[in-house]
Each structure stands twice: as structure tokens, then as C-alpha cells.
Design an enzyme around this catalytic site. Sequence first.
Site, PDB file in Angstrom:
ATOM      1  N   TYR A 193      38.364 -47.048  78.466  1.00  0.00           N
ATOM      2  CA  TYR A 193      37.520 -48.051  77.829  1.00  0.00           C
ATOM      3  C   TYR A 193      38.074 -48.496  76.485  1.00  0.00           C
ATOM      4  CZ  TYR A 193      34.340 -47.395  81.587  1.00  0.00           C
ATOM      5  OH  TYR A 193      33.813 -47.367  82.832  1.00  0.00           O
TER       6      TYR A 193
ATOM      7  N   ASP B  33      23.473 -35.672  91.570  1.00  0.00           N
ATOM      8  CA  ASP B  33      24.807 -35.697  90.972  1.00  0.00           C
ATOM      9  C   ASP B  33      24.794 -34.710  89.796  1.00  0.00           C
ATOM     10  OD1 ASP B  33      27.096 -36.194  89.563  1.00  0.00           O
ATOM     11  OD2 ASP B  33      26.912 -38.384  89.576  1.00  0.00           O
TER      12      ASP B  33
HETATM   13  C1  LIG Z   1      31.780 -37.978  84.748  1.00  0.00           C
HETATM   14  C2  LIG Z   1      30.769 -38.228  85.792  1.00  0.00           C
HETATM   15  C3  LIG Z   1      31.114 -38.800  87.040  1.00  0.00           C
HETATM   16  C4  LIG Z   1      32.513 -39.289  87.337  1.00  0.00           C
HETATM   17  O1  LIG Z   1      33.445 -38.265  87.370  1.00  0.00           O
HETATM   18  P1  LIG Z   1      35.018 -38.640  87.206  1.00  0.00           P
HETATM   19  O2  LIG Z   1      35.681 -37.323  87.431  1.00  0.00           O
HETATM   20  O3  LIG Z   1      35.183 -39.192  85.841  1.00  0.00           O
HETATM   21  O4  LIG Z   1      35.332 -39.635  88.260  1.00  0.00           O
HETATM   22  C5  LIG Z   1      30.115 -38.950  87.980  1.00  0.00           C
HETATM   23  N1  LIG Z   1      28.855 -38.563  87.735  1.00  0.00           N
HETATM   24  C6  LIG Z   1      28.487 -38.004  86.560  1.00  0.00           C
HETATM   25  C7  LIG Z   1      27.078 -37.571  86.374  1.00  0.00           C
HETATM   26  C8  LIG Z   1      29.429 -37.849  85.548  1.00  0.00           C
HETATM   27  O5  LIG Z   1      29.063 -37.339  84.368  1.00  0.00           O
END
Ligand SMILES: *Cc1c(COP(=O)(O)O)cnc(C)c1O
Length: 434
Positions: A15, A243
Amino acid sequence: MTPLEYDRERIWHPYASLGNPPPVLHAKSASGVAIVTADGLKLVDAVSSWWCVAHGHNHPAIVEAIRRQSEKMCHVMFGGFTHDPAVELAEKLAAIAPPGLDRVFFADSGSISVEVAAKMAVQYQNALGHPERNRLLALKGGYHGDTSLAMALSDPDGMHTLFKGIMTKHFFAEKPTISTWGEWNDADAESLRRVVDEHGGEIAAIICEPVFQAANAMNFYHPEYLREMRRICDERGMLLIFDEIAAGFYRTGPLWAHSRANIVPDIMTVGKALTGGHMTLAATLASGKVADTISNGRPSAFMHGPTYMANPLACAAACASLDLFAKGDYEANAKRIESVFARRVMPLKALPNVVDVRILGAAAVVEVRRMPAQSDISRVIRHSGVWLRPFGNFIYSMPPLVADDRTIDRIGFALMNLAASPPGPPPEDGDFHE
Ligand SMILES: *Cc1c(COP(=O)(O)O)cnc(C)c1O
């Protein structure tokens, strides 16, 4: 040209503008909680290099695991082969995953594991005869990664508006407003229910960052919200995806942030601290119900397979990382860090430039009215010897979970100096994200 000059001219950073690049430090080595730079700075990594360095940098046990694996086999394609590090890691993950989530897909980054989770949900619905259920429901204020599908599931009002044209439209509920420690009010999930009432027939799954919306909103919300999601998903035949890439591995206190809600998702993504920040690796964990349903559909194959899937070096690093999590008391560490943060950082609420201070586990967020100028941020970093990477209106720390009280004290000092610095110019467009 010096390496720094070459970097400035030719290499993009996350970014960042290449025409008008922000300053970067020249990292030379890292161990424990510290990063050492070419000009001799030794900085406490107060953001765990984007929240992955849970055990400290270059942990000897993880370095040794990578070294030993590298002598046997650095990589082999996962199509047609398996290997010990992958099997061992799958077993270790199943042992600590929420009950039933024992089917695993190894991905090479967090974003990819989110894409995989979303594709699983769509294939699952397709196998049940619901091809029309091909959208997801996500939360405003959320962040799930930078690849196009993960981006399409992240806050729709953020940086991603630029890419509207290449993104599929998904559905969004309002950002949860009741904090983790607040008193639950059913009205907080009103917009979630409304979206489901209007579009339920098109929705394959609900996805969220449980309890802690990190990279976008730095928002800690109420676990009851997750229980409401579970109820809705069960009623309407949707899958629930958590997630845990940012919040997992004890960042908010317990191993999984969602365990506060006493429910289990159908699919869960993990990444970041999985290897303790030593190699890139993520995983998508699914229940037997999800895996079996996909297997009974057409195609029966799950349609994803990255080149570096289940890279043996990364799996070996993750196995060593999970062993460390198993041996130490990381939940107690997070609680201890939380109490030092509460003592050192909560009082910053009184500063005129501070809107709010939020602390949960080993995460402390100071929300400011105006961010200090970049020159002040750089000055505080050098002066305090603490590496911080504020973004948007958030000055925050998510330190290595092994950081001792004195280190956390020092981070608290740096956060205070930064929060008390004079506000810089108003942010430019596109300046709001990492
Ligand atoms: C950082 C993050 C991602 C993406 O992970 P990368 O390894 O940067 O692709 C996805 N979900 C959450 C909640 C994150 O904090």
C-alpha cells in the site's frame, strides 16, 4: 545506488506509492522481540510483523525445524504426493481445532485460504442443488485479504471501491457496535437479519472475523453476535465461516477468538501466527459435513490447488510453532500482556487527540482524531526503540506473545508518545489502509 536507494526507485511496498515512497528501514536481522536495522537501530517489533511473530523472531526451535526439513526436501508438488510435514501438521491442527473441523486444505497465504473457504461454501451449496446460492454475507468493517474474492468480502466502503469493476458483489451487514465487554443488545444484529431476510436464497455462507475485526476497523465486538450468526446459518442452511487469521492463536486471549461464543463454525481459516511468522502458510479447516457434501457433488473434486500447496518447509515451521503453542501457556501470556496494556495504555484516553482506547488480550488500539505526521511517527520509533505501524486513525500494538512486562511497558511508552504527538495533515485519499 545503495540498497535503500534502489529499493526507493524500483520496489513496491505494501500500500505504498512508488513515485512518492514512504520511508522504509533497512532490516538486517531479527531475533526475539527485536528487529535490527542496517543503521544500528534495535527495535521492539510491537506489531509482530503484521501479527504473525507470536513466539518472537527466529525462534531456535522453528529455525531448526526448517533447517532439518530443508536437508530432506524443500518442496514437492502436492498433486500426486503427500509428505510427513503435511500429515503431521494436519493432525496437529485437527487436535486444536474446534470439534469436528478435521478436514484441511493448505494454502500459501491468508487471502488464498479465504478464497478456498468461499469456494468450499459455493461448491457445498451446489452439491446440495443450490447453484443460486453463490454469494456470501460479510460484515462492514471486515478484512479478509487482498486477492479479488477476499477483497470482495472485505469492507465495501474501504479501499476496494477502486476495483468495483472486477469484484463480484456480495452482501454486507452493518459493522457490529457492541463491544466484547459491553452489554449485548439484540438490535446490533438487526441489519444481519434484514440482509438474510432479503437475500437469504442467494447466500451460501456468512463469513466474519470472530470478535476482532482487525485490519480494517480494529473493532472488538460481542460474542453473542456470533451466536446469532450460528442460529441464522442453521435455520437457513448457510455455512458459517470464521476467519481466525488475525484473532486466532491467542491474540485476544483464548486460542480461538470465537470460543468466547461457545459455538463451532463449519469452516475456519488460519494463517499469520501459524508458522510463528517464519514462513508463509495458511490453512482452511472444514467439517466432515462440508467435505462429504462437496465429495458427493459434481465435480466431486474440490477445485483449487496452488503450486506451493503444503510446502514442506512451511509445514515443518508450522509444526514447530504449534509445538511451542502447546508447550507454553500462551493464554496466560495474552492475559498478562492485557493487564500491562490496561495499566499503561488505557490512561491515554485522557489525551485530547484520543477518541477511544480498546484493549483485548495482546492487542491494544488507540484511536486518534488525527494521525501524527510521518516525520513524527519516524521520530517516535527511533526515540523509543519501538517499531509501530499505525494506519487509518489507529495507533496500535499486537506484540509477540512472549514479550515480557518491561517490553510491554516500553511499547506503552511509545504508544503514549505517538498518541501525544501533534496531529499531521489530514489523510490523503487512499491513505486509510495498511
Ligand atoms: C491478514 C489477514 C488476511 C490475509 O492474509 P494474507 O496472508 O495477507 O493474505 C485474511 N484475513 C484476516 C482476518 C487477516 O488479518
